[in-house]
Structures are given as C-alpha cells and as structure tokens.
Design a protein around this motif. Structure first.
Motif, PDB file in Angstrom:
ATOM      1  N   VAL A  66       0.833  -1.205   0.000  1.00  0.00           N
ATOM      2  CA  VAL A  66       0.000   0.000   0.000  1.00  0.00           C
ATOM      3  C   VAL A  66       0.870   1.258   0.000  1.00  0.00           C
ATOM      4  CG1 VAL A  66      -1.707   1.326   1.309  1.00  0.00           C
ATOM      5  CG2 VAL A  66      -1.939  -1.150   1.104  1.00  0.00           C
ATOM      6  N   SER A  67       1.921   1.274   0.812  1.00  0.00           N
ATOM      7  CA  SER A  67       2.789   2.459   0.867  1.00  0.00           C
ATOM      8  C   SER A  67       3.482   2.692  -0.469  1.00  0.00           C
ATOM      9  CB  SER A  67       3.825   2.309   1.980  1.00  0.00           C
ATOM     10  OG  SER A  67       4.689   1.203   1.744  1.00  0.00           O
ATOM     11  N   THR A  68       3.895   1.630  -1.136  1.00  0.00           N
ATOM     12  CA  THR A  68       4.531   1.773  -2.451  1.00  0.00           C
ATOM     13  C   THR A  68       3.547   2.326  -3.466  1.00  0.00           C
ATOM     14  OG1 THR A  68       6.013  -0.095  -1.979  1.00  0.00           O
ATOM     15  CG2 THR A  68       5.776   0.569  -4.274  1.00  0.00           C
ATOM     16  N   MET A  69       2.330   1.808  -3.468  1.00  0.00           N
ATOM     17  CA  MET A  69       1.303   2.304  -4.386  1.00  0.00           C
ATOM     18  C   MET A  69       0.979   3.768  -4.111  1.00  0.00           C
ATOM     19  SD  MET A  69      -1.202  -1.020  -4.411  1.00  0.00           S
ATOM     20  CE  MET A  69      -2.543  -0.123  -5.174  1.00  0.00           C
ATOM     21  N   LEU A  70       0.929   4.138  -2.831  1.00  0.00           N
ATOM     22  CA  LEU A  70       0.631   5.529  -2.472  1.00  0.00           C
ATOM     23  C   LEU A  70       1.744   6.468  -2.939  1.00  0.00           C
ATOM     24  CD1 LEU A  70      -0.831   5.172   1.137  1.00  0.00           C
ATOM     25  CD2 LEU A  70      -2.054   5.887  -0.908  1.00  0.00           C
ATOM     26  N   ILE A  71       2.990   6.074  -2.748  1.00  0.00           N
ATOM     27  CA  ILE A  71       4.119   6.916  -3.155  1.00  0.00           C
ATOM     28  C   ILE A  71       4.116   7.111  -4.670  1.00  0.00           C
ATOM     29  CG2 ILE A  71       6.643   7.007  -3.336  1.00  0.00           C
ATOM     30  CD1 ILE A  71       6.730   5.605  -0.590  1.00  0.00           C
ATOM     31  N   ILE A  72       3.926   6.028  -5.402  1.00  0.00           N
ATOM     32  CA  ILE A  72       3.890   6.135  -6.864  1.00  0.00           C
ATOM     33  C   ILE A  72       2.720   7.012  -7.302  1.00  0.00           C
ATOM     34  CG2 ILE A  72       3.523   4.826  -8.995  1.00  0.00           C
ATOM     35  CD1 ILE A  72       4.993   2.489  -7.665  1.00  0.00           C
ATOM     36  N   GLY A  73       1.569   6.830  -6.652  1.00  0.00           N
ATOM     37  CA  GLY A  73       0.388   7.616  -7.010  1.00  0.00           C
ATOM     38  C   GLY A  73       0.542   9.091  -6.712  1.00  0.00           C
ATOM     39  N   THR A  74       1.196   9.430  -5.596  1.00  0.00           N
ATOM     40  CA  THR A  74       1.336  10.839  -5.239  1.00  0.00           C
ATOM     41  C   THR A  74       2.247  11.580  -6.204  1.00  0.00           C
ATOM     42  OG1 THR A  74       3.093  10.220  -3.678  1.00  0.00           O
ATOM     43  CG2 THR A  74       0.874  10.524  -2.788  1.00  0.00           C
ATOM     44  N   PHE A  75       3.295  10.933  -6.687  1.00  0.00           N
ATOM     45  CA  PHE A  75       4.187  11.591  -7.634  1.00  0.00           C
ATOM     46  C   PHE A  75       3.565  11.691  -9.030  1.00  0.00           C
ATOM     47  CE2 PHE A  75       7.458  11.041  -4.447  1.00  0.00           C
ATOM     48  CZ  PHE A  75       8.252  12.149  -4.642  1.00  0.00           C
ATOM     49  N   GLN A  76       2.457  10.982  -9.237  1.00  0.00           N
ATOM     50  CA  GLN A  76       1.758  11.067 -10.513  1.00  0.00           C
ATOM     51  C   GLN A  76       0.459  11.872 -10.411  1.00  0.00           C
ATOM     52  OE1 GLN A  76       1.283   6.893 -11.491  1.00  0.00           O
ATOM     53  NE2 GLN A  76       3.226   6.837 -12.598  1.00  0.00           N
ATOM     54  N   VAL A  77       0.264  12.591  -9.317  1.00  0.00           N
ATOM     55  CA  VAL A  77      -0.992  13.309  -9.103  1.00  0.00           C
ATOM     56  C   VAL A  77      -1.164  14.392 -10.168  1.00  0.00           C
ATOM     57  CG1 VAL A  77       0.074  14.949  -7.483  1.00  0.00           C
ATOM     58  CG2 VAL A  77      -2.385  14.543  -7.408  1.00  0.00           C
ATOM     59  N   PHE A  78      -2.363  14.434 -10.735  1.00  0.00           N
ATOM     60  CA  PHE A  78      -2.656  15.409 -11.789  1.00  0.00           C
ATOM     61  C   PHE A  78      -4.118  15.845 -11.762  1.00  0.00           C
ATOM     62  CE2 PHE A  78      -4.455  16.008 -16.080  1.00  0.00           C
ATOM     63  CZ  PHE A  78      -3.829  17.198 -16.418  1.00  0.00           C
ATOM     64  N   ASP A  79      -5.028  14.881 -11.744  1.00  0.00           N
ATOM     65  CA  ASP A  79      -6.462  15.176 -11.883  1.00  0.00           C
ATOM     66  C   ASP A  79      -6.955  16.169 -10.846  1.00  0.00           C
ATOM     67  OD1 ASP A  79      -6.315  13.365 -13.872  1.00  0.00           O
ATOM     68  OD2 ASP A  79      -7.485  11.791 -12.885  1.00  0.00           O
ATOM     69  N   GLN A  80      -6.548  15.957  -9.594  1.00  0.00           N
ATOM     70  CA  GLN A  80      -7.057  16.803  -8.524  1.00  0.00           C
ATOM     71  C   GLN A  80      -6.652  18.270  -8.718  1.00  0.00           C
ATOM     72  OE1 GLN A  80      -5.533  13.940  -8.336  1.00  0.00           O
ATOM     73  NE2 GLN A  80      -6.166  12.682  -6.611  1.00  0.00           N
ATOM     74  N   ALA A  81      -5.376  18.486  -9.018  1.00  0.00           N
ATOM     75  CA  ALA A  81      -4.902  19.861  -9.223  1.00  0.00           C
ATOM     76  C   ALA A  81      -5.496  20.469 -10.488  1.00  0.00           C
ATOM     77  CB  ALA A  81      -3.375  19.874  -9.298  1.00  0.00           C
ATOM     78  N   PHE A  82      -5.653  19.667 -11.509  1.00  0.00           N
ATOM     79  CA  PHE A  82      -6.182  20.176 -12.783  1.00  0.00           C
ATOM     80  C   PHE A  82      -7.644  20.589 -12.652  1.00  0.00           C
ATOM     81  CE2 PHE A  82      -8.327  19.362 -16.858  1.00  0.00           C
ATOM     82  CZ  PHE A  82      -7.630  20.249 -17.675  1.00  0.00           C
ATOM     83  N   VAL A  83      -8.431  19.781 -11.980  1.00  0.00           N
ATOM     84  CA  VAL A  83      -9.871  20.039 -11.904  1.00  0.00           C
ATOM     85  C   VAL A  83     -10.197  21.082 -10.843  1.00  0.00           C
ATOM     86  CG1 VAL A  83     -12.129  18.994 -11.451  1.00  0.00           C
ATOM     87  CG2 VAL A  83     -10.412  17.733 -12.739  1.00  0.00           C
ATOM     88  N   LEU A  84      -9.554  20.990  -9.672  1.00  0.00           N
ATOM     89  CA  LEU A  84      -9.921  21.860  -8.563  1.00  0.00           C
ATOM     90  C   LEU A  84      -9.294  23.251  -8.636  1.00  0.00           C
ATOM     91  CD1 LEU A  84      -9.949  19.658  -5.324  1.00  0.00           C
ATOM     92  CD2 LEU A  84     -11.879  20.752  -6.440  1.00  0.00           C
ATOM     93  N   THR A  85      -7.992  23.335  -8.920  1.00  0.00           N
ATOM     94  CA  THR A  85      -7.284  24.613  -8.755  1.00  0.00           C
ATOM     95  C   THR A  85      -6.563  25.104 -10.000  1.00  0.00           C
ATOM     96  OG1 THR A  85      -5.297  23.472  -7.973  1.00  0.00           O
ATOM     97  CG2 THR A  85      -6.917  24.131  -6.314  1.00  0.00           C
ATOM     98  N   LYS A  86      -6.440  24.244 -11.034  1.00  0.00           N
ATOM     99  CA  LYS A  86      -5.679  24.615 -12.240  1.00  0.00           C
ATOM    100  C   LYS A  86      -4.235  24.993 -11.893  1.00  0.00           C
ATOM    101  CE  LYS A  86      -9.217  24.143 -14.983  1.00  0.00           C
ATOM    102  NZ  LYS A  86      -9.284  23.028 -15.946  1.00  0.00           N
ATOM    103  N   GLY A  87      -3.695  24.385 -10.848  1.00  0.00           N
ATOM    104  CA  GLY A  87      -2.326  24.651 -10.447  1.00  0.00           C
ATOM    105  C   GLY A  87      -2.156  25.858  -9.549  1.00  0.00           C
ATOM    106  N   GLY A  88      -3.197  26.617  -9.323  1.00  0.00           N
ATOM    107  CA  GLY A  88      -3.115  27.828  -8.498  1.00  0.00           C
ATOM    108  C   GLY A  88      -3.531  27.544  -7.067  1.00  0.00           C
TER     109      GLY A  88
END
Length: 298
Positions: free
Chosen positions: A225-247
């Motif tokens: 689970v920790s390995t999957m979480l680490i890999i997933g966090t470094f690939q995060v995109f959808d949340q920032a793109f949809v919610l804040t547009k990087g701002g």
C-alpha cells in the motif's frame, strides 16, 4: 505403436493448449506494447530533442536536462509534489488501516459501511471534484458551515495558497482510501484468529495484540500500500487540474501538471519528455528507498 500414438495425441493437446494460452495473452500484451512500452521508448528518445508537434524533432542532446536545472517552475512543481506526498502518504495509510480495522471487527452493518467507504473509488474525478467544489465553497460550503459551529471563520480553501494543497489532499484521501482499505482488509482476513485467542489467554490487551500480532502480520500489505501511495502521489494530476488549475500562485502545480502544460499547452514535447524521464527516475528512487526501509520487516 500405442505408446507412440498416445504420445502424439498428448503433444497435440499440449500444442493446442499452448496456442490457446498465447491467444488469451496476446490482447493485454499488444495493449501493453501500444500504450505503455512503445510510448515510454518514444518519450526517452524525444527527451533529447526539440519538438513542437508541428515541425520535425531536432536533436539537442542534454539541453533539455540542463534547462531543468535552472527552471524555477520545475523546482516549484517538485516541491509541491513532495509536500503532497509527505501529507498524503502517512494519512492515507492511517485512514485506510483504521477503516479496515473497523470493518474487520464484528460490527453491525459492516457490509453497508464497506460499500459506502469504497463508493468514492468508483466515482469519476470530475464528479468528485464537483462535490468538493461545493464542500469547499468559501461561503456556502459544508466544511465552512461545520467550522462556523465552532466559531471558526470561513476559509478560502481553494483560493488560499497555504490551504489549496491541503484541500487537494483532503479530496484525494476521501476519494482514494477505499481501495487501500480493501487491500488492508484482505491482509487482516488472512491473520489466523488462533493468535488473538492465545494472546487473550496470556492477558494481552488490544494495543498489545495490535502491535505484536496485527502489524507484524500485515507488513507485506503495508509495504504494498505504501509503495502504491508513493507512486500515485508523484503522478498526481487530476485533482490539481480540476480543482485549482495549479493555483493560486502555482501553489498546487505538480510535476505531472507541469509536464501537461509544457507538452499540450506550450507544445514543447521534447522538454515535457525530459521532465517525464526525471519523474520516472524520482519514482524509481523513492520505490527503492521504500523497499530498503521495509526490507528488514518483510
């Protein structure tokens, strides 16, 4: 003669099974080659070029990687991604494990809670973001409404550079903990009740049983689970793109979001590919470090 005939028939059956096996394996292998391996090889090659999609790529050697060193926005994106990882991974582990422990207990309506906890995983990012836009609304949001009950003033969750990343982490935790919870639950179900019965006979309390039996028994599950979480966090995109547009003010721009901006907005595919290669190296390094840390316990 009979032995030779039987041997021939057996070889024909084995050959038929082998062909059927190859046939069933072929679709995922073809998809892997088309959408994973070949694009990876192309990205590695493209990282050494200048390519704007319109004109043919031109070889520039290590120029893209040298540019990375002096790219202020790259370091901002890397810092934001690391902050997201530091916040999300420990909380994701704790919440997922806590929910799994709750569901593993002999409680009423466990099936209902299991469905409710897992339901956000099945929701699309757009649907989840729409819900969280309402929850985090500065004026009418549910979260601010709860805070007002305790006398805390409204917070501009998505419009404050100090709170925007925390808002994305909250959304990610809510949307993703159900999948990891199910993995932990599977690990907990694999622990024999005999160990707990023996511990009770010896007078062990719940905390001692958790630290001496439960956690050592799910070490491999925790590592997964920790390995999957680490890999997933470094690939995060959808949340920032949809919610804040990087701002606001690039406070939530992540590495993958920066790759997207360079590749699809600025049409700088060569530079975007070089960032992707660096991101791959970072994820590989973090995975190796996590493996080394957990190696003694596995």
């Amino acid at each position: 003669m009979r032995k030779g005939k039987k041997r021939k028939e057996a070889e024909q059956v084995i050959g038929k099974q082998d062909r059927m096996g190859r046939l069933f394996v072929a679709p995922p292998v073809i998809l892997f080659l088309m959408f994973t391996l070949i694009p990876m090889i192309m990205a590695i090659g493209m990282s050494f070029t200048k390519y704007d999609v319109i004109n043919p790529p031109s070889f520039v050697g290590l120029a893209n990687f040298k540019k990375l060193i002096h790219d202020e926005f790259f370091w901002i994106a890397l810092k934001n991604t690391c902050v997201y990882t530091i916040l999300y991974v420990p909380l994701g582990l704790l919440i997922s494990l806590g929910a799994a422990l709750f569901l593993n207990a002999d409680q009423k309506f466990v099936g209902l809670f299991r469905t409710l906890f897992y339901l956000p995983v099945l929701s699309s990012t757009v649907a989840t973001a729409t819900l969280w836009f309402w929850i985090l609304n500065p004026q009418l949001g549910l979260l601010n409404g709860i805070l007002r009950i305790f006398g805390i003033p409204n917070q501009a969750w998505l419009y404050n550079s100090r709170l925007a990343m925390i808002s994305i982490v909250m959304m990610s935790l809510w949307a993703g903990f159900g999948g990891n919870m199910m993995i932990f639950l599977a690990g907990l179900k694999g622990i024999s009740p005999v160990y707990y019965e023996a511990a009770k006979i010896e007078g062990a309390n719940r905390w001692q049983m958790f630290t001496r039996i439960t956690m050592p028994s799910i070490t491999k599950t925790t590592f997964l689970v920790s390995t999957m979480l680490i890999i997933g966090t470094f690939q995060v995109f959808d949340q920032a793109f949809v919610l804040t547009k990087g701002g606001p003010g690039n406070a939530t721009i992540t590495l993958v979001y920066y790759i997207y901006n360079n590749g699809f907005k600025n049409l700088n595919m060569g530079y975007a590919s070089s960032i992707s290669l660096v991101l791959f190296a970072i994820i590989l390094l973090m995975t190796v470090i996590n493996t080394k840390i957990n190696k003694a316990d596995i």
